[in-house]
Write an enzyme that holds these catalytic residues in place. Sequence first.
Site, mmCIF file in Angstrom:
data_model
loop_
_atom_site.group_PDB
_atom_site.id
_atom_site.type_symbol
_atom_site.label_atom_id
_atom_site.label_comp_id
_atom_site.label_asym_id
_atom_site.label_seq_id
_atom_site.Cartn_x
_atom_site.Cartn_y
_atom_site.Cartn_z
ATOM 1 N N LYS A 114 -6.903 3.430 -2.653
ATOM 2 C CA LYS A 114 -7.204 3.339 -1.216
ATOM 3 C C LYS A 114 -7.437 4.738 -0.672
ATOM 4 O O LYS A 114 -6.725 5.677 -1.035
ATOM 5 C CB LYS A 114 -6.028 2.641 -0.514
ATOM 6 C CG LYS A 114 -6.117 2.571 1.011
ATOM 7 C CD LYS A 114 -4.923 1.798 1.580
ATOM 8 C CE LYS A 114 -4.820 1.942 3.091
ATOM 9 N NZ LYS A 114 -3.659 1.220 3.643
ATOM 10 N N LYS A 120 -10.084 0.246 -1.705
ATOM 11 C CA LYS A 120 -9.888 -0.087 -0.291
ATOM 12 C C LYS A 120 -10.267 1.105 0.575
ATOM 13 O O LYS A 120 -9.775 2.213 0.367
ATOM 14 C CB LYS A 120 -8.431 -0.494 -0.031
ATOM 15 C CG LYS A 120 -8.130 -0.803 1.449
ATOM 16 C CD LYS A 120 -6.723 -1.359 1.625
ATOM 17 C CE LYS A 120 -6.344 -1.455 3.099
ATOM 18 N NZ LYS A 120 -4.995 -2.025 3.304
ATOM 19 N N ASP A 155 0.861 -1.179 0.000
ATOM 20 C CA ASP A 155 0.000 0.000 0.000
ATOM 21 C C ASP A 155 0.898 1.230 0.000
ATOM 22 O O ASP A 155 1.534 1.539 1.008
ATOM 23 C CB ASP A 155 -0.900 0.012 1.245
ATOM 24 C CG ASP A 155 -1.953 -1.092 1.238
ATOM 25 O OD1 ASP A 155 -1.816 -2.044 0.440
ATOM 26 O OD2 ASP A 155 -2.901 -0.993 2.036
#
Length: 223
Positions: free
Chosen positions: A154, A183, A91
Amino acid sequence: MENNIAKMIDHTLLKADATKAQIVKLCEEAKQYGFASVCVNPTWVATAAELLKGTDVKVCTVIGFPLGANTPETKAFETKNAIENGAAEVDMVINVGALKDGNDDLVERDIRAVVDVAKGKALVKVIIEACLLTEEEKVRACQLAVKAGADYVKTSTGFSTGGATPEDVALMRKTVGPNIGVKASGGVRDMQSAEAMIQAGATRIGTSSGVSIVEGKTANSNY
């Protein structure tokens, strides 16, 4: 529903003072509840990979975290090192200042630096830090992530001024279309908020409250 949601949760422990005992507990919980992954800082990737060997639980880590203000070259090295240590998902935080400057070339190059290293080895999720962005910037960040070859976008690091909102998730889903993951992370603490994110279009939930969520309780963590 609980089991389905468990498979969408990145069981997360990113605080600076996390200890080995806490990482061990995180991994045990992930195995017990069947979470998608554990998300840990890079220093814990090798430990988590060893603890989760032979299970379906993936090891996720963070790159350029939490500010995103490292160079593309630094993020690329962090990614390479994390994958070598056993990370299957990364991430990464975008260069938020570059996005706000309209320097889309740098934003894209920064994401691509991570994607190129991870290709075929690890999923790349791109953290846009939505709480710092205008609507237009959120859309542009998602478009650049898709263009650079990311697997997911995300919402948040959970370490800035705000976390995930259903509105941001819906906007991100609309922008990236059906084939890229979304996400939601930051402030998702109970089943109700997790379900709201999923209904808005999230396919993964990043939270340190995974156990509370699947057990139908409410936790008080910010991530």
